[in-house]
Design an enzyme around this catalytic site. Structure first.
Site, PDB file in Angstrom:
ATOM      1  N   GLU A  20      22.963  38.381  87.357  1.00 13.94           N
ATOM      2  CA  GLU A  20      23.683  39.305  86.476  1.00 13.94           C
ATOM      3  C   GLU A  20      24.685  40.153  87.263  1.00 13.94           C
ATOM      4  O   GLU A  20      25.826  40.350  86.838  1.00 13.94           O
ATOM      5  CB  GLU A  20      22.696  40.230  85.764  1.00 13.94           C
ATOM      6  CG  GLU A  20      21.809  39.503  84.771  1.00 13.94           C
ATOM      7  CD  GLU A  20      20.699  40.418  84.266  1.00 13.94           C
ATOM      8  OE1 GLU A  20      20.953  41.146  83.307  1.00 13.94           O
ATOM      9  OE2 GLU A  20      19.609  40.419  84.855  1.00 13.94           O
TER      10      GLU A  20
ATOM     11  N   LYS B 225       8.218  42.230  82.771  1.00 15.84           N
ATOM     12  CA  LYS B 225       9.569  41.715  83.001  1.00 15.84           C
ATOM     13  C   LYS B 225       9.799  41.164  84.413  1.00 15.84           C
ATOM     14  O   LYS B 225       9.347  41.731  85.396  1.00 15.84           O
ATOM     15  CB  LYS B 225      10.609  42.809  82.739  1.00 15.84           C
ATOM     16  CG  LYS B 225      10.809  43.169  81.286  1.00 15.84           C
ATOM     17  CD  LYS B 225      11.288  42.006  80.426  1.00 15.84           C
ATOM     18  CE  LYS B 225      12.724  41.615  80.655  1.00 15.84           C
ATOM     19  NZ  LYS B 225      13.729  42.446  80.043  1.00 15.84           N
TER      20      LYS B 225
ATOM     21  N   SER C  47      11.186  45.635  85.533  1.00 15.55           N
ATOM     22  CA  SER C  47      11.652  46.722  84.670  1.00 15.55           C
ATOM     23  C   SER C  47      10.793  47.946  84.946  1.00 15.55           C
ATOM     24  O   SER C  47       9.602  47.831  85.229  1.00 15.55           O
ATOM     25  CB  SER C  47      11.512  46.293  83.208  1.00 15.55           C
ATOM     26  OG  SER C  47      11.383  47.425  82.375  1.00 15.55           O
TER      27      SER C  47
ATOM     28  N   HIS D  24      29.704  23.332  74.251  1.00 14.03           N
ATOM     29  CA  HIS D  24      29.618  24.403  73.224  1.00 14.03           C
ATOM     30  C   HIS D  24      28.236  25.066  73.232  1.00 14.03           C
ATOM     31  O   HIS D  24      27.797  25.572  72.197  1.00 14.03           O
ATOM     32  CB  HIS D  24      29.926  23.879  71.817  1.00 14.03           C
ATOM     33  CG  HIS D  24      31.145  23.019  71.748  1.00 14.03           C
ATOM     34  ND1 HIS D  24      32.390  23.501  71.430  1.00 14.03           N
ATOM     35  CD2 HIS D  24      31.311  21.688  71.991  1.00 14.03           C
ATOM     36  CE1 HIS D  24      33.266  22.506  71.459  1.00 14.03           C
ATOM     37  NE2 HIS D  24      32.640  21.400  71.809  1.00 14.03           N
TER      38      HIS D  24
END
Ligand code: ARG
Length: 458
Positions: free
Chosen positions: A289, A282, A276, A155
């Site tokens: 992804e 970043k 980024s 979970h």
């Protein structure tokens, strides 16, 4: 006039050619189309359906055409519709009537069924090899992290301490099932359909078994109608690829979470991350992804093909030409994932201190305490309840479980003893789990050894 144009009084409109063509994408089948045509022509020669010399000339010319396409010298034109027509017309152009013999006892319906099967057979072999490379990268990482303890999650909540190696090997297992599914799909792809003609076979005395042997198929299709209509094998492959992507997507989700500042369990090398355009600090896990995102398009490819096939009356319908783009897209996508993911995993930099620290919450060892009570003869459900009461007691007294004294523990359950106070170390918890398949150091070591032998890693 098109090669099939005998009964047509007018040429097709340009817009119709643009709409019906498949050459823009089926050109990638050229090697397999040529291999199929050579086997077919050789058989036609061997059976005497065409002169042996014609067959030899056809094969020789097909080799030349192949070289021409290899060199990028073949001009693809929409008027010629598909790869079959391009190759046949190049042959006829070069050989005249001798070239015009190649399509004897053959239809594009069985020709395309053969080409896709030949093509997919090769593609599957390449993908399986890359997938084994992925397993190797994971096993090497597991091997280097035999003693790295981390929290296991259910979970997405801390559950129990596990070894990082155990977590990584879970994906090796998934990929192994994917390999099994690919090998299984390959068996049903590896069946020779040529000789089915358009739908009903042929009146000419062809030798299908000869072609089967030439092209190294263990079996041939038994029903010509099924053979030209069937794309189950392609659905099956897309389904295996979809399940593989689902696994990669789950791995990606783990990687993305672990690399977040909240977890900080690991990072990837700079070469496998992107920045980024606005925020200078970043470093993003874009490969993970994108792999998660591309899973969506592979599912789309599967659903597209299932939908293309679902309403088709027997046998071949032109709808089936639409099988190729989803197939090629899924194969290209999976190849793309397999080209970047394994080296990214190899370069993954683990932060074992962070992982251990996250696994050190004594609450993760509550089950170990319950099992210690079971060893003292307490029924498990009672032990669970007693430890639950201790957790509540600790909460009420603002203490962690490992800060509770023996007296306090005894006040909650009389079976408490000294040894129970030292259960709250994650390494200790892992150590006790030596059941086959569990996360114990030895249990995981033997899994690593199993996979190293299986994958021939030294
Ligand atoms: N380009 C077609 C396909 O991909 C080849 C078969 C065409 N057959 C036909 N009768 N039009 O399915």
């Amino acid at each position: 006039m098109a090669l099939w144009g005998g009964r047509f009084a007018e040429n097709t409109q340009k817009c119709v050619q643009d709409f019906t063509q498949s050459i823009s994408y089926d050109q990638r089948l050229y090697k397999h189309d040529i291999a199929g045509s050579k086997a077919h022509a050789t058989m036609l020669g061997a059976t005497g359906i065409i002169p042996k010399e014609s067959a030899a000339m056809i094969c020789e010319k097909l080799d030349e055409i192949r070289k021409k396409i290899d060199a990028g010298e073949m001009e693809f034109k929409v008027e010629l519709e598909d790869i079959h027509m391009h190759i046949e017309s190049a042959l006829t152009e070069a050989l005249g009537p001798e070239g015009a013999r190649v399509h004897t006892a053959r239809s594009r319906n069985d020709q395309i069924a053969l080409d896709i099967r030949l093509y997919l057979r090769d593609e599957i072999d390449g993908i399986m090899e890359l997938l084994r490379g992925f397993q190797k990268a994971l096993v090497k990482k597991a091997d280097a992290n035999r003693r790295t303890v981390m929290p296991g999650f259910t979970h997405l909540q801390h559950a129990q301490p596990v070894l990082l190696a155990h977590h990584l090997l879970a994906y090796v297992e998934m990929f192994n099932r994917d390999l099994g599914r690919l090998a299984d799909a390959r068996k049903r792809i590896n069946i020779m359909p040529l000789g089915s003609g358009a739908i009903a076979g042929t009146t000419l005395p062809i030798d299908r078994d000869f072609v089967r042997k030439q092209l190294d198929f263990p079996e041939m299709t038994r029903n010509s109608m099924d053979a030209v209509a069937d794309r189950d094998f392609a659905c099956e492959l897309l389904s295996a690829l979809s399940i593989f992507c689902m696994h990669v997507s789950r791995l990606s989700e783990d990687m993305i979470l672990w690399m977040s500042q909240e977890f900080s369990f690991m990072t990837f090398s700079d070469a496998f991350c992107t920045g980024s355009s606005l925020m200078p600090q970043k470093k993003n896990p874009d490969i993970a992804e994108l792999s998660r995102g591309k899973t969506g398009r592979v599912y789309g490819d599967l659903v597209a093909l299932l939908t293309i096939c679902k309403g088709l009356p027997l046998t071949y319908n032109r709808d089936l030409q639409e099988d190729k783009e989803p197939l090629f897209d899924a194969l290209d996508t999976v190849r793309g994932i397999l080209s970047v993911y394994p080296p990214m995993i190899e370069g993954m930099k683990v932060n074992p201190e962070k992982m251990l620290q996250a696994a050190s919450d004594p609450g993760l060892m509550a089950t170990d305490l319950a099992e210690a009570l079971v060893r003292k003869g307490v029924p498990f459900r009672h032990a669970h309840h007693k430890v639950g009461a201790l957790v509540r007691f600790a909460g009420e007294h603002n203490k962690q479980l490992n800060e509770i004294t023996l007296e306090e523990m005894k006040s909650v359950f009389p079976e408490a003893d000294e040894s129970m106070l030292s259960l709250f170390k994650p390494e200790h918890s892992v150590e006790g789990r030596e059941v086959f398949g569990a996360t114990g150091y030895q249990a995981v070591a033997s899994q690593i050894d199993y996979w190293k032998a299986n994958l021939k890693l030294s």
